[in-house]
Write an enzyme that holds these catalytic residues in place. Structure first.
Site, PDB file in Angstrom:
ATOM      1  N   GLU A 221       0.823  -1.215   0.000  1.00 32.16           N
ATOM      2  CA  GLU A 221       0.000   0.000   0.000  1.00 32.16           C
ATOM      3  C   GLU A 221       0.854   1.261   0.000  1.00 32.16           C
ATOM      4  O   GLU A 221       1.234   1.771   1.062  1.00 32.16           O
ATOM      5  CB  GLU A 221      -0.928   0.021   1.239  1.00 32.16           C
ATOM      6  CG  GLU A 221      -1.839   1.245   1.234  1.00 32.16           C
ATOM      7  CD  GLU A 221      -2.783   1.328   2.442  1.00 32.16           C
ATOM      8  OE1 GLU A 221      -2.702   0.465   3.328  1.00 32.16           O
ATOM      9  OE2 GLU A 221      -3.583   2.269   2.475  1.00 32.16           O
ATOM     10  N   LYS A 263      -2.530  -2.148  -3.146  1.00 29.55           N
ATOM     11  CA  LYS A 263      -3.584  -1.281  -2.603  1.00 29.55           C
ATOM     12  C   LYS A 263      -3.174   0.168  -2.844  1.00 29.55           C
ATOM     13  O   LYS A 263      -2.525   0.792  -1.995  1.00 29.55           O
ATOM     14  CB  LYS A 263      -3.747  -1.557  -1.096  1.00 29.55           C
ATOM     15  CG  LYS A 263      -4.742  -0.652  -0.403  1.00 29.55           C
ATOM     16  CD  LYS A 263      -5.150  -1.203   0.950  1.00 29.55           C
ATOM     17  CE  LYS A 263      -6.012  -0.219   1.706  1.00 29.55           C
ATOM     18  NZ  LYS A 263      -6.779  -0.836   2.776  1.00 29.55           N
TER      19      LYS A 263
HETATM   20  P1  13P Z   1      -9.378   4.204   3.937  1.00 28.47           P
HETATM   21  O1  13P Z   1     -10.179   3.421   2.929  1.00 28.47           O
HETATM   22  O2  13P Z   1     -10.209   4.817   5.011  1.00 28.47           O
HETATM   23  O3  13P Z   1      -8.429   5.163   3.268  1.00 28.47           O
HETATM   24  O4  13P Z   1      -8.490   3.151   4.711  1.00 28.47           O
HETATM   25  C1  13P Z   1      -7.889   2.152   4.018  1.00 28.47           C
HETATM   26  C2  13P Z   1      -6.636   1.771   4.685  1.00 28.47           C
HETATM   27  O5  13P Z   1      -6.439   0.625   5.001  1.00 28.47           O
HETATM   28  C3  13P Z   1      -5.632   2.810   4.927  1.00 28.47           C
HETATM   29  O6  13P Z   1      -4.423   2.222   5.282  1.00 28.47           O
END
Ligand code: 13P
Length: 377
Positions: A221, A263
């Site tokens: 991510e 992600k």
């Molecule tokens: P949000 O969808 O609220 O941005 O959170 C996703 C997430 O896992 C952030 O690390």
């Protein structure tokens, strides 16, 4: 105009699943650490692929419920609740016990406390998930600190002792993990710097490799933050730079792209800039992904990053309607799945059903958006 073709969508989804079954049977890449000519196929690699296949089930996505204790406190405060362990448990119990939860949610990212927490009735809190066949994930980074050498950027901590923690989480039933790197945009200050981008990419790659060695599918991510007044174009340029660096480092660290999930953020103008038309967001997001994400990656599961629930669903649907993609494109939302549920529940036992109904509604809408496909010509 909105077009949705559930029949062709489900055919494509079935074809995708078949491709994954073939991949599972042949396991074409070398096991982590194996010589490339050996093409060895360890049991661990097979398991990683099985975990991926369970997560990217057509019409499903991930619920991110891994808010740290501090962030959970902010969410609870928004409905007037103190940040106690009992309230954090009650919130997550309300979400996980929603009847039909597993119809559109294949995996849940947990915070460490939740993975080991008891439910109010005595068993493990996560039993409600595993009983429905939902895959358990775990946030393994431990937050951010200022980046030495560029103090206005942040780097993510948690590599020390990560292998041991992964082994502990695996033993507790976790099968995938998450690590979030954050990248700011601030052109006047020259951010993100080359150092910031490289440091985020290296951290993600080291984490991903450690997770795969431990039998956990890594969710990679890299979040380009929406703070600021930057343009959609600036976000597109930075996201392209970041994802390019991330995949270069993932390959350099021997991460099996077939056994990870990405992600990313969607490509959006800054939160304090004028919003862009949804079609422009979708087109820019898909353009960046097609330029930077290898087709070997099985799934792209977006974060919502401060979008409203409706925006996050609409953008996901539009991205999928733009054309076919080599990866399964779905959601891994936190706020965009939980916001209305939290409000409707507000900590009152009598509101549990109302909160669950909101969660299920968002999950169903996002599940449909994940199945959206271009209109037939
Ligand atoms: P949000 O969808 O609220 O941005 O959170 C996703 C997430 O896992 C952030 O690390």
């Amino acid at each position: 105009m909105r077009h949705r073709h559930p029949r062709s969508a489900s055919l494509t989804a079935v074809a995708g699943l078949l491709a994954w079954t073939v991949l599972l049977a042949s396991c074409p890449f070398p096991a982590p650490g194996a010589a490339t000519d050996a093409m060895a196929c360890s049991a661990k690699s097979q398991e990683l692929l099985q975990t991926v296949a369970a997560i990217i089930e057509p019409g499903k996505g991930i619920l991110a419920a891994d808010e740290s204790t501090g962030t959970a406190g902010k969410r609870l405060a928004s409905v007037g609740l103190p940040n106690t362990e009992d309230n954090r448990r009650a919130l997550r119990e309300m979400l996980f016990a929603a009847p039909g939860f597993e119809k559109h949610i294949s995996g849940v990212i947990l915070y460490e406390e939740t993975l080991f927490q008891e439910s109010s009735s005595g068993g493990r809190l996560v039993d409600a998930l595993t009983e429905q066949g939902v895959v358990l994930g775990i946030k393994v980074d431990i937050g951010t600190v200022p980046l030495p050498g560029s103090p206005f950027e942040l780097y993510t901590q948690g590599l020390d002792g990560l292998r041991q923690r992964c082994d502990k989480y695996y033993a507790a039933g976790a099968r995938f993990a998450k690590w979030r790197a954050v990248i700011p945009i601030d052109a006047p200050s020259g951010l993100p710097s080359a150092l910031g981008v490289q440091s985020a990419a290296e951290g993600l790659a080291k984490y991903a490799r450690i997770c795969q060695d431990a039998g956990l599918v890594p969710i990679v991510e890299p979040e380009v933050l929406s703070d600021g007044a930057h343009s959609l174009e600036a976000c597109e340029a930075v996201t392209t730079r970041v994802l390019s660096a991330v995949f270069r480092e993932l390959l350099a660290h021997g991460v099996e792209l077939e056994a990870m999930l990405l992600k990313p953020n969607m490509v959006l103008p800054g939160a304090s800039a004028r919003p862009a038309p949804p079609a422009a967001v979708a087109a820019a997001t898909r353009r960046v992904l097609r330029r930077t994400v290898p087709p070997a990656v099985p799934g792209v599961l977006f974060l919502s990053g401060g979008q409203t629930e409706g925006e996050a669903t609409e953008h996901l649907r539009l991205i999928n309607e733009l054309g076919s993609n080599p990866w399964y494109v779905s959601f891994s939302y936190g706020r965009a799945l939980q916001a209305s549920a939290l409000k409707a529940w507000s900590g009152k036992p009598g509101n549990v059903k109302a909160g669950q109904a909101q969660l299920l509604q968002r999950a169903a809408a996002n599940g449909a958006a994940a199945l959206a496909r271009p209109a037939a010509a």
